[in-house]
Scaffold this motif. Sequence first.
Motif, PDB file in Angstrom:
ATOM      1  N   ILE A   9       0.843  -1.207   0.000  1.00 50.76           N
ATOM      2  CA  ILE A   9       0.000   0.000   0.000  1.00 50.76           C
ATOM      3  C   ILE A   9       0.875   1.252   0.000  1.00 50.76           C
ATOM      4  O   ILE A   9       0.557   2.241  -0.668  1.00 50.76           O
ATOM      5  CB  ILE A   9      -0.937   0.001   1.227  1.00 50.76           C
ATOM      6  CG1 ILE A   9      -1.883  -1.197   1.168  1.00 50.76           C
ATOM      7  CG2 ILE A   9      -1.740   1.305   1.278  1.00 50.76           C
ATOM      8  CD1 ILE A   9      -2.767  -1.338   2.384  1.00 50.76           C
ATOM      9  N   LEU A  10       1.986   1.225   0.745  1.00 44.85           N
ATOM     10  CA  LEU A  10       2.913   2.362   0.794  1.00 44.85           C
ATOM     11  C   LEU A  10       3.425   2.710  -0.596  1.00 44.85           C
ATOM     12  O   LEU A  10       3.355   3.870  -1.028  1.00 44.85           O
ATOM     13  CB  LEU A  10       4.088   2.021   1.717  1.00 44.85           C
ATOM     14  CG  LEU A  10       5.269   3.004   1.721  1.00 44.85           C
ATOM     15  CD1 LEU A  10       4.848   4.343   2.311  1.00 44.85           C
ATOM     16  CD2 LEU A  10       6.449   2.413   2.497  1.00 44.85           C
ATOM     17  N   ILE A  11       3.921   1.700  -1.302  1.00 41.89           N
ATOM     18  CA  ILE A  11       4.470   1.929  -2.648  1.00 41.89           C
ATOM     19  C   ILE A  11       3.381   2.347  -3.619  1.00 41.89           C
ATOM     20  O   ILE A  11       3.555   3.272  -4.426  1.00 41.89           O
ATOM     21  CB  ILE A  11       5.186   0.655  -3.147  1.00 41.89           C
ATOM     22  CG1 ILE A  11       6.405   0.361  -2.259  1.00 41.89           C
ATOM     23  CG2 ILE A  11       5.620   0.819  -4.602  1.00 41.89           C
ATOM     24  CD1 ILE A  11       7.039  -0.991  -2.519  1.00 41.89           C
ATOM     25  N   ALA A  12       2.220   1.680  -3.530  1.00 43.19           N
ATOM     26  CA  ALA A  12       1.119   1.988  -4.448  1.00 43.19           C
ATOM     27  C   ALA A  12       0.585   3.399  -4.222  1.00 43.19           C
ATOM     28  O   ALA A  12       0.347   4.153  -5.186  1.00 43.19           O
ATOM     29  CB  ALA A  12      -0.004   0.970  -4.268  1.00 43.19           C
ATOM     30  N   SER A  13       0.400   3.784  -2.970  1.00 41.06           N
ATOM     31  CA  SER A  13      -0.129   5.122  -2.677  1.00 41.06           C
ATOM     32  C   SER A  13       0.844   6.209  -3.114  1.00 41.06           C
ATOM     33  O   SER A  13       0.436   7.256  -3.635  1.00 41.06           O
ATOM     34  CB  SER A  13      -0.443   5.256  -1.179  1.00 41.06           C
ATOM     35  OG  SER A  13       0.731   5.088  -0.398  1.00 41.06           O
ATOM     36  N   PHE A  14       2.149   5.961  -2.932  1.00 41.65           N
ATOM     37  CA  PHE A  14       3.158   6.931  -3.375  1.00 41.65           C
ATOM     38  C   PHE A  14       3.146   7.050  -4.898  1.00 41.65           C
ATOM     39  O   PHE A  14       3.190   8.158  -5.448  1.00 41.65           O
ATOM     40  CB  PHE A  14       4.550   6.490  -2.895  1.00 41.65           C
ATOM     41  CG  PHE A  14       5.645   7.442  -3.285  1.00 41.65           C
ATOM     42  CD1 PHE A  14       5.882   8.598  -2.558  1.00 41.65           C
ATOM     43  CD2 PHE A  14       6.455   7.177  -4.384  1.00 41.65           C
ATOM     44  CE1 PHE A  14       6.883   9.487  -2.919  1.00 41.65           C
ATOM     45  CE2 PHE A  14       7.463   8.051  -4.752  1.00 41.65           C
ATOM     46  CZ  PHE A  14       7.684   9.203  -4.016  1.00 41.65           C
ATOM     47  N   ALA A  15       3.051   5.895  -5.577  1.00 35.74           N
ATOM     48  CA  ALA A  15       3.040   5.900  -7.045  1.00 35.74           C
ATOM     49  C   ALA A  15       1.808   6.615  -7.591  1.00 35.74           C
ATOM     50  O   ALA A  15       1.909   7.438  -8.520  1.00 35.74           O
ATOM     51  CB  ALA A  15       3.090   4.462  -7.559  1.00 35.74           C
ATOM     52  N   PHE A  16       0.645   6.329  -7.018  1.00 30.19           N
ATOM     53  CA  PHE A  16      -0.600   6.952  -7.500  1.00 30.19           C
ATOM     54  C   PHE A  16      -0.606   8.459  -7.246  1.00 30.19           C
ATOM     55  O   PHE A  16      -1.089   9.238  -8.073  1.00 30.19           O
ATOM     56  CB  PHE A  16      -1.809   6.302  -6.835  1.00 30.19           C
ATOM     57  CG  PHE A  16      -2.178   4.960  -7.414  1.00 30.19           C
ATOM     58  CD1 PHE A  16      -2.347   4.813  -8.788  1.00 30.19           C
ATOM     59  CD2 PHE A  16      -2.366   3.855  -6.599  1.00 30.19           C
ATOM     60  CE1 PHE A  16      -2.686   3.579  -9.341  1.00 30.19           C
ATOM     61  CE2 PHE A  16      -2.697   2.615  -7.137  1.00 30.19           C
ATOM     62  CZ  PHE A  16      -2.848   2.474  -8.514  1.00 30.19           C
ATOM     63  N   SER A  17      -0.066   8.878  -6.109  1.00 32.41           N
ATOM     64  CA  SER A  17      -0.022  10.310  -5.817  1.00 32.41           C
ATOM     65  C   SER A  17       0.940  11.018  -6.769  1.00 32.41           C
ATOM     66  O   SER A  17       0.694  12.153  -7.192  1.00 32.41           O
ATOM     67  CB  SER A  17       0.385  10.560  -4.364  1.00 32.41           C
ATOM     68  OG  SER A  17       1.650   9.999  -4.082  1.00 32.41           O
ATOM     69  N   ALA A  18       2.037  10.333  -7.141  1.00 26.86           N
ATOM     70  CA  ALA A  18       2.989  10.900  -8.107  1.00 26.86           C
ATOM     71  C   ALA A  18       2.347  11.025  -9.480  1.00 26.86           C
ATOM     72  O   ALA A  18       2.484  12.052 -10.166  1.00 26.86           O
ATOM     73  CB  ALA A  18       4.239  10.018  -8.185  1.00 26.86           C
ATOM     74  N   ILE A  19       1.626   9.980  -9.882  1.00 26.44           N
ATOM     75  CA  ILE A  19       0.937  10.002 -11.185  1.00 26.44           C
ATOM     76  C   ILE A  19      -0.094  11.120 -11.218  1.00 26.44           C
ATOM     77  O   ILE A  19      -0.203  11.865 -12.199  1.00 26.44           O
ATOM     78  CB  ILE A  19       0.260   8.636 -11.455  1.00 26.44           C
ATOM     79  CG1 ILE A  19       1.327   7.558 -11.671  1.00 26.44           C
ATOM     80  CG2 ILE A  19      -0.658   8.729 -12.678  1.00 26.44           C
ATOM     81  CD1 ILE A  19       0.774   6.151 -11.718  1.00 26.44           C
ATOM     82  N   ALA A  20      -0.849  11.252 -10.131  1.00 23.49           N
ATOM     83  CA  ALA A  20      -1.882  12.294 -10.062  1.00 23.49           C
ATOM     84  C   ALA A  20      -1.260  13.688 -10.162  1.00 23.49           C
ATOM     85  O   ALA A  20      -1.807  14.582 -10.821  1.00 23.49           O
ATOM     86  CB  ALA A  20      -2.659  12.168  -8.753  1.00 23.49           C
ATOM     87  N   HIS A  21      -0.099  13.858  -9.535  1.00 28.84           N
ATOM     88  CA  HIS A  21       0.565  15.171  -9.548  1.00 28.84           C
ATOM     89  C   HIS A  21       1.124  15.513 -10.922  1.00 28.84           C
ATOM     90  O   HIS A  21       0.864  16.597 -11.467  1.00 28.84           O
ATOM     91  CB  HIS A  21       1.689  15.192  -8.512  1.00 28.84           C
ATOM     92  CG  HIS A  21       2.512  16.437  -8.535  1.00 28.84           C
ATOM     93  ND1 HIS A  21       2.062  17.634  -8.022  1.00 28.84           N
ATOM     94  CD2 HIS A  21       3.767  16.677  -9.040  1.00 28.84           C
ATOM     95  CE1 HIS A  21       3.005  18.558  -8.196  1.00 28.84           C
ATOM     96  NE2 HIS A  21       4.030  18.003  -8.795  1.00 28.84           N
ATOM     97  N   TYR A  22       1.891  14.592 -11.500  1.00 32.49           N
ATOM     98  CA  TYR A  22       2.587  14.884 -12.749  1.00 32.49           C
ATOM     99  C   TYR A  22       1.706  14.776 -13.988  1.00 32.49           C
ATOM    100  O   TYR A  22       2.061  15.282 -15.051  1.00 32.49           O
ATOM    101  CB  TYR A  22       3.807  13.968 -12.885  1.00 32.49           C
ATOM    102  CG  TYR A  22       4.891  14.287 -11.892  1.00 32.49           C
ATOM    103  CD1 TYR A  22       5.614  15.470 -11.972  1.00 32.49           C
ATOM    104  CD2 TYR A  22       5.174  13.411 -10.833  1.00 32.49           C
ATOM    105  CE1 TYR A  22       6.601  15.784 -11.041  1.00 32.49           C
ATOM    106  CE2 TYR A  22       6.168  13.708  -9.908  1.00 32.49           C
ATOM    107  CZ  TYR A  22       6.872  14.894 -10.018  1.00 32.49           C
ATOM    108  OH  TYR A  22       7.853  15.195  -9.087  1.00 32.49           O
ATOM    109  N   SER A  23       0.546  14.125 -13.843  1.00 30.26           N
ATOM    110  CA  SER A  23      -0.377  14.037 -14.986  1.00 30.26           C
ATOM    111  C   SER A  23      -1.399  15.169 -14.986  1.00 30.26           C
ATOM    112  O   SER A  23      -2.205  15.289 -15.907  1.00 30.26           O
ATOM    113  CB  SER A  23      -1.100  12.688 -14.981  1.00 30.26           C
ATOM    114  OG  SER A  23      -1.918  12.560 -13.826  1.00 30.26           O
ATOM    115  N   GLY A  24      -1.360  15.986 -13.916  1.00 25.83           N
ATOM    116  CA  GLY A  24      -2.254  17.144 -13.863  1.00 25.83           C
ATOM    117  C   GLY A  24      -3.701  16.812 -13.564  1.00 25.83           C
ATOM    118  O   GLY A  24      -4.610  17.482 -14.063  1.00 25.83           O
ATOM    119  N   MET A  25      -3.949  15.809 -12.749  1.00 22.42           N
ATOM    120  CA  MET A  25      -5.320  15.475 -12.359  1.00 22.42           C
ATOM    121  C   MET A  25      -5.894  16.585 -11.484  1.00 22.42           C
ATOM    122  O   MET A  25      -5.187  17.494 -11.068  1.00 22.42           O
ATOM    123  CB  MET A  25      -5.350  14.138 -11.609  1.00 22.42           C
ATOM    124  CG  MET A  25      -4.978  12.936 -12.446  1.00 22.42           C
ATOM    125  SD  MET A  25      -5.141  11.388 -11.497  1.00 22.42           S
ATOM    126  CE  MET A  25      -4.529  10.195 -12.693  1.00 22.42           C
TER     127      MET A  25
END
Length: 349
Positions: A9-25
Amino acid sequence: MKQKLFYTILIASFAFSAIAHYSGMSSTLQFALCCIAVIFAAGFMGKATESVAHYAGQRLGGFLNATFGNAAELIIAIFLVKDGLHDMVKASITGSIIGNMLLVLGLSVLIGGLKFKVQNFNVKLAGYNASMMLLAVVALFIPALFAKSFTTKETNTLSLIVAVILVIAYALWLLFSMVTHKDELRDEAGDEEEHEIAWSKGKSILYLLLATVMVAFISEWLVGTLEEFTHKFGLTELFVGAFLIAIIGNAAEHSAAVFLAMKNKIGAAVEIAIGSSLQIALFVAPVLVIISFFMGQTMDIVFTTYELAAIAVSAVIAKSISQDGSTNWYEGVLLLVVYIILGIAFFLV
């Protein structure tokens, strides 16, 4: 099995938050994902801090946690200073100081006190912490007191001189507490609760560094979503800087301190809470003043009346509660009540 699930969950949550930030969600989605990520990153940091404290002692472990936690905040503040957002920086400094002394310490004492009737830590260290908090209040109060009688140049000069003195005072405090008088200030409380640590010393330090980097990134992403959030709900810059940014930026320290208090390691929890407040007031804030000088636009160390009052009130109640070297759950309630009152006042300003 539980550890594997946690790390997944730690790795997944960090990855999803990074994707959300850099993809401009959308900012709302970014905010939600970063909140989840910072909770698990904070848990990771808490475990790493406990492991480091096992090898280095509770004081040094708590100091490292406070330092790594404040490093992220210092980096963010440097960029704010570069952009000339001095009022936001000073508001966030205020929020960090009162947040650590009231919210972090309050939650740690409350939750730890619900499990253990009375928790004890080094009473001499508590006394020195109280004196250092008083120094921080005086150092921030003096420039504000004389600012109206000075020109901008004189105020900046005073701020710079005070900043250098505070950095020297903090360095001498570290020498005193970590070297010349470390045995006198050692905290043995909670040692009977020690258990086998899964990580080696090297791995513990590596994981603490890794957790700090993760928290730094997540905190920056989270702070980046606040502008739209504040406009949407009509919040003031003072409230955002002093409470929202401070709470988010120090989320890791909040969790680490609470986790340690729950394991009857209140000494390390106090070192994280009080030690972090002292580090912000006596090191981070002065360093920002010095850095701003070299950037060509010196940030003065003059805080508003509201900010000074909040810092002074926090120092007085924290000193009153921690000076006897023992805590219980009701003292945690008292700290949280003061924090809530200050929060409401800042919200209504």
